[in-house]
Design an enzyme around this catalytic site. Structure first.
Site, PDB file in Angstrom:
ATOM      1  N   ASP A  92       3.510  -2.178  -1.405  1.00 34.43           N
ATOM      2  CA  ASP A  92       3.102  -1.066  -0.559  1.00 34.43           C
ATOM      3  C   ASP A  92       3.234   0.259  -1.300  1.00 34.43           C
ATOM      4  O   ASP A  92       4.170   0.466  -2.076  1.00 34.43           O
ATOM      5  CB  ASP A  92       3.990  -1.048   0.693  1.00 34.43           C
ATOM      6  CG  ASP A  92       3.598   0.018   1.673  1.00 34.43           C
ATOM      7  OD1 ASP A  92       2.506  -0.098   2.259  1.00 34.43           O
ATOM      8  OD2 ASP A  92       4.378   0.974   1.865  1.00 34.43           O
ATOM      9  N   GLU A 119      -1.132  -1.919  -3.494  1.00 33.26           N
ATOM     10  CA  GLU A 119      -1.880  -1.042  -2.603  1.00 33.26           C
ATOM     11  C   GLU A 119      -1.999   0.315  -3.300  1.00 33.26           C
ATOM     12  O   GLU A 119      -1.071   1.120  -3.259  1.00 33.26           O
ATOM     13  CB  GLU A 119      -1.187  -0.878  -1.248  1.00 33.26           C
ATOM     14  CG  GLU A 119      -2.005  -0.019  -0.295  1.00 33.26           C
ATOM     15  CD  GLU A 119      -1.172   0.716   0.746  1.00 33.26           C
ATOM     16  OE1 GLU A 119      -1.737   1.094   1.785  1.00 33.26           O
ATOM     17  OE2 GLU A 119       0.039   0.945   0.508  1.00 33.26           O
TER      18      GLU A 119
END
Length: 360
Positions: free
Chosen positions: A218, A259
């Site tokens: 993330d 990401e």
């Protein structure tokens, strides 16, 4: 629909697969699951690991001759660590599971049942920031010498804002700490070696002791900051190379996907560092092209992705948990949804399906 699909067959005239290497993830369709909302096994209204296990035959029953399952090759589990929030992106214990999702035994049973069916399991690893309730931050805010530098603190609050104009410095205990996303998720300080060491140890725990097959990383572009330069810093890119190498030393088949929610030019910085990243440009071009009926930009974007990334090493999708559902984007138009799914599931790349999209 045939006319829209046919363009995929002629834009890739310069084939480059003769000597290119592929990996297990290139043979997989990934299925993104928000555990809390997927399947509740005990009637408490919260999805859990046992609920996912009960649905595995729907995802992939392990028998290639049956036609009643989706044929999913890998799961991406959204955050499963201990967290005070519903979404889990603010972790309070990186080696503990969200209690409402089940026990460690439940999780290991899910892993075992997945692996029996040939399904890999990738977990969301949220290590740009923690929860402000994490013991590290609690001790850091209390000025404990052992933990103070786990986070960034300044006596005078810097005036600069974040990438989308947001406040990034917050006051606490007569000092100021850095938190990119919001005050409840303070960013870890990767210039402090104990932080790096702790994160490497956490990755080892999940790969070795628990047996996951990799990580979705993330907010991968935000680990290091240089003054008001908050993303894609050279130190961030160097860290991910070291992190990926460490994961491969534990399990050579482990996968890392980043990401990096940005343009392809910036995503390209991570080529050869992480295994691959998500291709946001193509996702948006797919939605826009099908909604408008004008496919020129989609064709150009697909070709650019194919040409600019290592062979087939990019994740394709329509929407994810941070975006509106694809059927909302298409205003309930089932034909558009079918065309979009047909395109990204058959074009080059590693396709990700957000749970429930298949219902449409």
């Amino acid at each position: 629909m045939r006319g829209i699909l046919l363009f995929a067959f002629w834009i890739f005239i310069p084939m480059k697969w003769a000597a290119a290497q592929t990996y297990w993830w290139n043979e997989s369709v990934f299925y993104e699951i928000f555990v809390r909302s997927f399947q509740d096994s005990n009637g408490d209204g919260i999805g859990d690991f046992n609920g996912i296990t009960s649905r595995l035959d729907y995802l992939n029953d392990g028998n290639p001759d049956t036609k009643t399952d989706l044929g999913i090759g890998a799961l991406w589990l959204m955050p499963i660590n201990s967290s005070p929030s519903y979404h889990g992106y603010d972790v309070t214990n990186y080696k503990a599971l969200q209690q409402a999702y089940g026990s460690a035994a439940d999780f290991k049973n899910l892993l075992n049942e997945c692996h029996k069916r040939g399904i890999k399991v990738v977990m969301d690893l949220v290590i740009n920031h923690s929860s402000d309730q994490h013991p590290w931050f609690v001790q850091s805010a209390a000025n404990n010498a052992n933990y103070r530098n786990f986070y960034r603190w300044e006596s005078q609050k810097p005036s600069y804002l974040g990438p989308w104009g947001q406040t990034v410095w917050y006051s606490k205990n007569n000092s100021n700490y850095y938190a990119l996303f919001w005050s409840g998720m303070p960013d870890l300080n990767y210039r402090h070696k104990p932080v790096r060491d702790s994160i490497f140890d956490i990755a080892r725990f999940w790969l070795d002791s628990m047996g996951v097959d990799g990580f979705r990383l993330d907010a991968a572009m935000y680990l290091y900051e240089n003054g008001s330069n908050l993303k894609n810093q050279p130190e961030t890119i160097e860290f991910w190379k070291a992190f990926n190498d460490s994961c491969k030393a534990i399990n050579p088949q482990a996968m890392t996907v980043g990401e990096v929610w940005s343009s392809r030019n910036e995503v390209n910085l991570y080529n050869g560092k992480l295994d691959y990243c998500f291709e946001f440009d193509q996702a948006q071009a797919t939605l826009d092209g099908i909604n408008s009926g004008d496919l020129f930009n989609l064709k150009t974007t697909v070709k650019a992705a194919y040409d600019n990334y290592p062979f087939l090493q990019y994740g394709t999708f329509l929407t994810n948990h941070d975006q509106n559902r694809v059927m909302d984007v298409f205003m309930g138009n089932l034909d558009k949804n079918k065309v979009a799914a047909s395109l990204y599931l058959t074009l080059p790349g590693i396709p990700y399906l957000y749970y429930g999209e298949e219902v449409a």
